[in-house]
Design a protein around this motif. Sequence first.
Motif, PDB file in Angstrom:
ATOM      1  N   GLU A  17      46.820 -54.602  44.073  1.00 35.96           N
ATOM      2  CA  GLU A  17      47.933 -53.683  44.326  1.00 35.96           C
ATOM      3  C   GLU A  17      47.539 -52.203  44.203  1.00 35.96           C
ATOM      4  N   PRO A  18      46.901 -51.773  43.117  1.00 34.97           N
ATOM      5  CA  PRO A  18      46.587 -50.334  43.018  1.00 34.97           C
ATOM      6  C   PRO A  18      45.454 -49.883  43.939  1.00 34.97           C
ATOM      7  N   CYS A  20      45.112 -50.686  47.210  1.00 34.59           N
ATOM      8  CA  CYS A  20      45.531 -50.582  48.607  1.00 34.59           C
ATOM      9  C   CYS A  20      45.870 -49.127  48.951  1.00 34.59           C
ATOM     10  N   GLN A  23      49.607 -48.715  50.250  1.00 32.30           N
ATOM     11  CA  GLN A  23      50.703 -49.244  49.435  1.00 32.30           C
ATOM     12  C   GLN A  23      51.388 -50.399  50.157  1.00 32.30           C
ATOM     13  N   SER A  26      52.688 -55.599  47.357  1.00 34.91           N
ATOM     14  CA  SER A  26      53.749 -55.532  46.356  1.00 34.91           C
ATOM     15  C   SER A  26      53.874 -56.875  45.649  1.00 34.91           C
TER      16      SER A  26
END
Length: 74
Positions: A17-18, A20, A23, A26
């Motif tokens: 997640e962090p 990408c 963003q 999710s």
Amino acid sequence: MAYKIVEENCTGCCACEPECPNQAISETSNGLFVIDPAKCTECIGHYDEPQCVAVCPIDLTCIIDDNYPRYEAA
């Protein structure tokens, strides 16, 4: 094509997640992660390889989603 996360392989570790740049990743209500194909650019223009693939500890969890056309940078 966008990438997708194979739900059966995802451990919910949240490593992807962090990383990408779009963003596009999710967390779902069940603690696993999904990629929004409308946001995924395969990291083209950001990195040499998709970051979700690079950081995922489980092989074949982040894979190409054949249901979407290949991303083309503008």
